[in-house]
Write a protein that holds these residues in place. Structure first.
Motif, PDB file in Angstrom:
ATOM      1  N   ARG A  85       0.815  -1.211   0.000  1.00 14.62           N
ATOM      2  CA  ARG A  85       0.000   0.000   0.000  1.00 14.62           C
ATOM      3  C   ARG A  85       0.853   1.268   0.000  1.00 14.62           C
ATOM      4  O   ARG A  85       0.571   2.228  -0.713  1.00 14.62           O
ATOM      5  CB  ARG A  85      -0.926   0.000   1.214  1.00 14.62           C
ATOM      6  CG  ARG A  85      -1.900   1.184   1.230  1.00 14.62           C
ATOM      7  CD  ARG A  85      -2.667   1.258   2.531  1.00 14.62           C
ATOM      8  NE  ARG A  85      -3.174  -0.043   2.958  1.00 14.62           N
ATOM      9  CZ  ARG A  85      -3.555  -0.316   4.199  1.00 14.62           C
ATOM     10  NH1 ARG A  85      -3.467   0.609   5.141  1.00 14.62           N
ATOM     11  NH2 ARG A  85      -4.018  -1.499   4.497  1.00 14.62           N
ATOM     12  N   HIS A  86       1.915   1.278   0.786  1.00 14.90           N
ATOM     13  CA  HIS A  86       2.676   2.511   0.968  1.00 14.90           C
ATOM     14  C   HIS A  86       3.936   2.610   0.109  1.00 14.90           C
ATOM     15  O   HIS A  86       4.334   3.709  -0.263  1.00 14.90           O
ATOM     16  CB  HIS A  86       3.081   2.659   2.439  1.00 14.90           C
ATOM     17  CG  HIS A  86       1.938   2.936   3.349  1.00 14.90           C
ATOM     18  ND1 HIS A  86       1.380   4.194   3.487  1.00 14.90           N
ATOM     19  CD2 HIS A  86       1.230   2.116   4.163  1.00 14.90           C
ATOM     20  CE1 HIS A  86       0.388   4.133   4.364  1.00 14.90           C
ATOM     21  NE2 HIS A  86       0.273   2.891   4.778  1.00 14.90           N
ATOM     22  N   LEU A  87       4.566   1.485  -0.176  1.00 17.82           N
ATOM     23  CA  LEU A  87       5.848   1.529  -0.881  1.00 17.82           C
ATOM     24  C   LEU A  87       5.735   1.230  -2.363  1.00 17.82           C
ATOM     25  O   LEU A  87       6.660   1.493  -3.115  1.00 17.82           O
ATOM     26  CB  LEU A  87       6.841   0.546  -0.238  1.00 17.82           C
ATOM     27  CG  LEU A  87       7.114   0.770   1.254  1.00 17.82           C
ATOM     28  CD1 LEU A  87       8.180  -0.190   1.741  1.00 17.82           C
ATOM     29  CD2 LEU A  87       7.531   2.211   1.525  1.00 17.82           C
ATOM     30  N   GLN A  88       4.608   0.692  -2.803  1.00 20.76           N
ATOM     31  CA  GLN A  88       4.451   0.383  -4.220  1.00 20.76           C
ATOM     32  C   GLN A  88       3.372   1.239  -4.873  1.00 20.76           C
ATOM     33  O   GLN A  88       2.936   0.964  -5.980  1.00 20.76           O
ATOM     34  CB  GLN A  88       4.117  -1.105  -4.393  1.00 20.76           C
ATOM     35  CG  GLN A  88       5.219  -2.013  -3.886  1.00 20.76           C
ATOM     36  CD  GLN A  88       4.855  -3.476  -4.003  1.00 20.76           C
ATOM     37  OE1 GLN A  88       3.909  -3.844  -4.681  1.00 20.76           O
ATOM     38  NE2 GLN A  88       5.626  -4.329  -3.339  1.00 20.76           N
ATOM     39  N   ARG A  90       1.783   5.008  -6.332  1.00 23.01           N
ATOM     40  CA  ARG A  90       2.303   6.061  -7.176  1.00 23.01           C
ATOM     41  C   ARG A  90       2.145   7.443  -6.552  1.00 23.01           C
ATOM     42  O   ARG A  90       2.367   8.450  -7.194  1.00 23.01           O
ATOM     43  CB  ARG A  90       1.607   6.043  -8.546  1.00 23.01           C
ATOM     44  CG  ARG A  90       1.893   4.783  -9.338  1.00 23.01           C
ATOM     45  CD  ARG A  90       1.247   4.838 -10.699  1.00 23.01           C
ATOM     46  NE  ARG A  90       1.565   3.656 -11.478  1.00 23.01           N
ATOM     47  CZ  ARG A  90       2.651   3.536 -12.225  1.00 23.01           C
ATOM     48  NH1 ARG A  90       3.526   4.505 -12.274  1.00 23.01           N
ATOM     49  NH2 ARG A  90       2.870   2.428 -12.915  1.00 23.01           N
ATOM     50  N   LYS A  91       1.736   7.458  -5.285  1.00 25.68           N
ATOM     51  CA  LYS A  91       1.603   8.739  -4.604  1.00 25.68           C
ATOM     52  C   LYS A  91       2.978   9.177  -4.112  1.00 25.68           C
ATOM     53  O   LYS A  91       4.003   8.747  -4.624  1.00 25.68           O
ATOM     54  CB  LYS A  91       0.611   8.608  -3.453  1.00 25.68           C
ATOM     55  CG  LYS A  91      -0.793   8.227  -3.926  1.00 25.68           C
ATOM     56  CD  LYS A  91      -1.739   8.093  -2.752  1.00 25.68           C
ATOM     57  CE  LYS A  91      -3.131   7.673  -3.231  1.00 25.68           C
ATOM     58  NZ  LYS A  91      -4.080   7.496  -2.116  1.00 25.68           N
ATOM     59  N   ARG A  92       3.019  10.026  -3.107  1.00 24.38           N
ATOM     60  CA  ARG A  92       4.296  10.497  -2.599  1.00 24.38           C
ATOM     61  C   ARG A  92       5.154   9.320  -2.184  1.00 24.38           C
ATOM     62  O   ARG A  92       4.733   8.459  -1.427  1.00 24.38           O
ATOM     63  CB  ARG A  92       4.064  11.422  -1.395  1.00 24.38           C
ATOM     64  CG  ARG A  92       5.332  12.093  -0.908  1.00 24.38           C
ATOM     65  CD  ARG A  92       5.047  13.091   0.157  1.00 24.38           C
ATOM     66  NE  ARG A  92       4.513  12.430   1.349  1.00 24.38           N
ATOM     67  CZ  ARG A  92       4.171  13.083   2.450  1.00 24.38           C
ATOM     68  NH1 ARG A  92       4.261  14.393   2.492  1.00 24.38           N
ATOM     69  NH2 ARG A  92       3.709  12.435   3.502  1.00 24.38           N
ATOM     70  N   ASP A  93       6.376   9.278  -2.687  1.00 22.46           N
ATOM     71  CA  ASP A  93       7.258   8.143  -2.490  1.00 22.46           C
ATOM     72  C   ASP A  93       7.772   8.116  -1.056  1.00 22.46           C
ATOM     73  O   ASP A  93       8.505   9.011  -0.629  1.00 22.46           O
ATOM     74  CB  ASP A  93       8.431   8.242  -3.472  1.00 22.46           C
ATOM     75  CG  ASP A  93       9.264   6.975  -3.506  1.00 22.46           C
ATOM     76  OD1 ASP A  93       9.068   6.120  -2.624  1.00 22.46           O
ATOM     77  OD2 ASP A  93      10.103   6.846  -4.409  1.00 22.46           O
ATOM     78  N   ALA A  94       7.424   7.062  -0.319  1.00 22.99           N
ATOM     79  CA  ALA A  94       7.877   6.946   1.069  1.00 22.99           C
ATOM     80  C   ALA A  94       9.388   6.772   1.147  1.00 22.99           C
ATOM     81  O   ALA A  94      10.015   7.122   2.149  1.00 22.99           O
ATOM     82  CB  ALA A  94       7.192   5.759   1.743  1.00 22.99           C
ATOM     83  N   CYS A  95       9.988   6.256   0.065  1.00 16.55           N
ATOM     84  CA  CYS A  95      11.429   6.038   0.066  1.00 16.55           C
ATOM     85  C   CYS A  95      12.213   7.344  -0.013  1.00 16.55           C
ATOM     86  O   CYS A  95      13.411   7.385   0.259  1.00 16.55           O
ATOM     87  CB  CYS A  95      11.833   5.128  -1.098  1.00 16.55           C
ATOM     88  SG  CYS A  95      11.100   3.480  -0.994  1.00 16.55           S
ATOM     89  N   LYS A  96      11.544   8.432  -0.412  1.00 14.47           N
ATOM     90  CA  LYS A  96      12.214   9.726  -0.520  1.00 14.47           C
ATOM     91  C   LYS A  96      11.939  10.625   0.671  1.00 14.47           C
ATOM     92  O   LYS A  96      12.472  11.725   0.749  1.00 14.47           O
ATOM     93  CB  LYS A  96      11.780  10.431  -1.813  1.00 14.47           C
ATOM     94  CG  LYS A  96      12.244   9.704  -3.067  1.00 14.47           C
ATOM     95  CD  LYS A  96      11.814  10.425  -4.317  1.00 14.47           C
ATOM     96  CE  LYS A  96      12.289   9.678  -5.558  1.00 14.47           C
ATOM     97  NZ  LYS A  96      11.825  10.345  -6.797  1.00 14.47           N
ATOM     98  N   GLU A  97      11.092  10.155   1.580  1.00  8.89           N
ATOM     99  CA  GLU A  97      10.821  10.949   2.769  1.00  8.89           C
ATOM    100  C   GLU A  97      11.997  10.832   3.722  1.00  8.89           C
ATOM    101  O   GLU A  97      12.593   9.771   3.879  1.00  8.89           O
ATOM    102  CB  GLU A  97       9.542  10.450   3.459  1.00  8.89           C
ATOM    103  CG  GLU A  97       8.300  10.672   2.614  1.00  8.89           C
ATOM    104  CD  GLU A  97       7.055  10.150   3.306  1.00  8.89           C
ATOM    105  OE1 GLU A  97       7.175   9.612   4.423  1.00  8.89           O
ATOM    106  OE2 GLU A  97       5.974  10.277   2.724  1.00  8.89           O
TER     107      GLU A  97
END
Length: 198
Positions: A85-88, A90-97
Motif C-alpha cells: 500500500r505505501h511503498l508500491q 504512485r503517490k508520494r514516495d515513502a522512500c524519498k521521505e
C-alpha cells in the motif's frame, strides 16, 4: 435455529491481547525503515489483532498450532500488505521521505541490535554504539542462515527453545543445541574482529 456465540470473539480478543508485547517486538524488528516513516509498530499490531478478530475460524482450526504462531503469520501478512500500500503506490514516495533524528539512525530494529551487541561484546570493548552495531552486522553476516534464524527467534521474538523448535520443525533439544552453538560461533567471530574476549 441456534444463536451465534457472541462471547466467543470477546474471549479470543482477550487471548490475542496476551501476545501484544511480543507482537510489538516482532513488528519493530520487521518493519521496513521506509515504511516506518508512515506506519508505527503499534499500527501494525493493531491491524494484525483486528484481522485476527475477523478470522476466529483460523484460530479454532488446527488447535495444535500455538496461537502466537498464527498471530505471527498474520503480522507478516499485515506488514506485506502495508508495504504494498505505501511503498508500491504512485503517490508520494515513502522512500524519498526523510526523517530528522538526533543520531541519524534510531530505528527500533537498530536499537534492538545495539542492545544485543551490548550483551555479547562485554564491558572490555572500546567500540562505541555505532561501531558495535557494524561489528555485530559483520559477525552475523559470517554466520549461516540457521544460526542467524535461531538467534533472531530467541533474542528478538522472545521465543523459548520449545517455541523455536515448533517454528523450525525440529526437536526442542536440537533447538537448544543450535542456539548455544550459534552464540559460540558469534562470539568466535567477534573475537576475530575485535579485542573482545568471552
Amino acid at each position: 435455529m441456534p444463536q451465534p456465540d457472541t462471547e466467543q470473539p470477546d474471549l479470543w480478543a482477550g487471548r490475542f491481547l496476551e501476545y501484544r508485547e511480543r507482537l510489538l517486538a516482532l513488528a519493530r524488528r520487521n518493519l521496513n525503515p521506509f515504511l516506518a516513516r508512515r506506519v508505527s509498530p503499534e499500527d501494525v499490531v493493531q491491524d494484525t489483532l483486528s484481522a485476527a478478530c475477523g478470522k476466529i475460524d483460523f484460530f479454532e482450526n488446527k488447535p495444535e498450532i500455538p496461537v502466537y504462531f498464527k498471530l505471527r503469520l498474520l503480522l507478516f501478512q499485515t506488514v506485506a500488505a502495508l508495504e504494498r500500500r505505501h511503498l508500491q503506490c504512485r503517490k508520494r514516495d515513502a522512500c524519498k521521505e526523510v526523517e530528522v533524528t538526533e543520531d541519524g539512525d534510531c530505528s527500533a530494529a537498530r536499537l534492538n541490535w545495539n542492545r544485543f551487541a551490548d550483551t555479547v561484546t562485554g564491558p572490555l570493548t572500546r567500540l562505541d554504539r555505532l561501531d558495535r552495531y557494524a561489528l555485530l552486522q559483520k559477525a552475523l553476516g559470517s554466520l549461516s542462515e540457521n544460526d542467524r534464524q535461531i538467534l533472531e527467534l530467541r533474542h528478538f521474538d522472545g521465543m523459548s527453545n520449545s517455541e523455536c523448535a515448533e517454528v523450525l520443525h525440529i526437536d526442542p533439544k536440537a533447538a537448544s543445541i543450535r542456539h548455544v552453538r550459534a552464540l559460540q560461533r558469534l562470539q568466535k567471530q567477534l573475537t576475530e574482529f575485535t579485542e573482545f574476549r568471552p
